[in-house]
Write an enzyme that holds these catalytic residues in place. Structure first.
Site: not given
Ligand SMILES: Cc1cc2nc3c(=O)[nH]c(=O)nc-3n(C[C@H](O)[C@H](O)[C@H](O)COP(=O)(O)OP(=O)(O)OC[C@H]3O[C@@H](n4cnc5c(N)ncnc54)[C@H](O)[C@@H]3O)c2cc1C
Length: 389
Positions: A96, A136-137, A167-169, A244, A343, A368
């Site tokens: 990552s 981005l997020t 959630w920014i790495t 991405l 295991l 991603e």
């Molecule tokens: C450890 C970690 C590091 C990260 N690092 C970064 C980073 O460096 N920079 C950055 O910008 N972001 C980062 N992220 C954010 C990551 O990209 C988002 O978590 C991801 O895009 C999903 O967004 P969300 O968590 O808000 O889930 P949501 O978008 O709220 O989704 C929740 C659920 O709903 C589902 N869903 C959403 N829309 C639909 C649809 N149209 N149809 C069906 N199902 C749907 C999703 O698939 C998921 O299962 C990171 C996340 C994590 C966990």
């Protein structure tokens, strides 16, 4: 004894690599053995990323590895993928780190930046002296980032940025944040030095996944930036999506690294753990698990290599990457869970790497682009019908 395939490379994928690609593999494999495996349990348990490795990763040419010029290694896509696989066989946190630095932060500067921005930022980032993060997020904009609220308004010659990224790495350890924000012209990318007044970062705690990786919330409280802080060559979602695309490619490979580590652990355990008077690997049900895992590991690695060759030939489309990420992360998680079951009770502790990889892969499945989003991208490519909204 009759000749038999090598268990960790059953289909001899290694044979399909060039000497140069094999050299990358050996170098990163050795580095992971020396620098990641001895410390990873402790870092995972403490919830820390050892930032001091950034310069070592830079010295190996792994930061911005697939970019050319500006002190970047200029390697091919397959070499970059192999490096990701080997890093993630240590821990997803290390892959990552390299993905965020090279694909999400250096790539947009390299692709969309001005010459001055490239000269200023890329060489120290390639050396691991300047750490980047990618914002981005947002709290209310995850899978649908186009609805972001962060805004950048023109202010005299410069810009004022306001908003929250989630959630920014590397957020709290970064020197430079690439922040995507809404402007009157559409979404644009900004280079935000993290010591700018109004910028702050707060870490997300109590994570049970990707613990050896920093994850933060970024707050931009009227951050003033000069006119040349904007990436001049891109407007709209094409900017962040093209970053991405680069990073997802690394995940297609990386997931197979985590899977290989789990499979290797389960295989060793199955041949040494004795129950009912014989190794558990001698039972048909265990062999079925191991054989299924080997099939998934080998087909996933071949898929990664195929996509890598397509990328190097300039034929790779975002939809291809979606298929790769969807398959390989899903299969890596299946391998991790099956390994965990082989295991038994030992599989639930950090004594073995399996549950750490399994928990990490839950993040990899989500970030991603979630598996659902990649399913919808493939579905749209197949049918011509968009099912997102
Ligand atoms: C450890 C970690 C590091 C990260 N690092 C970064 C980073 O460096 N920079 C950055 O910008 N972001 C980062 N992220 C954010 C990551 O990209 C988002 O978590 C991801 O895009 C999903 O967004 P969300 O968590 O808000 O889930 P949501 O978008 O709220 O989704 C929740 C659920 O709903 C589902 N869903 C959403 N829309 C639909 C649809 N149209 N149809 C069906 N199902 C749907 C999703 O698939 C998921 O299962 C990171 C996340 C994590 C966990």
């Amino acid at each position: 004894m009759a000749e038999s395939p090598e268990p960790l490379d059953f289909l001899d994928v290694d044979h399909l690599l060039t000497d140069e690609e094999r050299a990358v593999k050996d170098t990163v494999h050795g580095w992971v053995a020396d620098r990641v495996l001895p410390g990873i349990d402790g870092w995972f348990e403490a919830g820390e990323f050892p930032l001091e490795v950034a310069k070592e990763l830079g010295a190996m040419g792994l930061l911005g590895m697939h970019l050319s010029g500006y002190e970047c290694a200029g390697a091919n896509a397959v070499s970059y993928g192999i490096a990701c696989l080997e890093l993630e066989s240590g821990d997803s946190g290390f892959r990552s780190f390299v993905s965020v630095q090279g694909s999400l932060c250096m790539f947009p500067i390299w692709r969309f930046g001005s010459e001055e921005q490239k000269q200023r930022w890329l060489p120290p980032m390639a050396r691991g002296e300047v750490i980047g993060c990618f914002g981005l997020t947002e709290p209310d904009a995850g899978s649908d980032p186009a609805r972001m609220r962060t805004s950048a308004k023109r202010d005299g010659d410069g810009w004022v940025l306001s908003g929250t990224k989630m959630w920014i790495t590397n957020g709290s350890v970064a020197d430079l944040a690439i922040v995507w924000a809404n402007t009157d012209e559409g979404i644009r990318g900004f280079l935000v030095p993290t010591d700018s007044p109004g910028f702050s970062a707060k870490d997300v705690h109590r994570k049970l996944s990707l613990r050896a990786s920093v994850t933060s919330e970024l707050v931009l409280d009227e951050v003033r930036l000069p006119a040349d802080a904007v990436l001049p060559e891109v407007t709209g979602m094409k900017g962040p999506l093209s970053c991405l695309f680069e990073a997802r490619f690394g995940i297609v490979w990386g997931a197979m690294g985590a899977a290989r580590a789990c499979f290797q652990t389960a295989l060793e355990y199955a041949t040494t753990r004795v129950q009912w008077g014989r190794p558990i690997g001698g039972f048909q049900l265990t062999q079925r698990k191991l054989a299924d895992m080997a099939v998934q590991l080998n087909t996933g690695t071949l898929l990664a290599l195929h996509l890598g060759r397509m990328k190097d030939e300039g034929r790779l489309l975002p939809q291809h990457i979606s298929m790769g990420k969807l398959n390989n992360v899903r299969e890596a998680l299946t391998i991790a869970r099956e390994s965990r079951s082989i295991l038994g009770a030992s599989g639930i502790t950090l004594e073995y790497p399996v549950i750490r990889h399994m928990n990490n892969l839950e993040s990899v499945l989500t970030y991603e682009g979630t598996s659902e989003i990649h399913t919808l991208i493939v579905g749209e490519a197949l049918t011509g019908l968009r099912a997102f909204e």
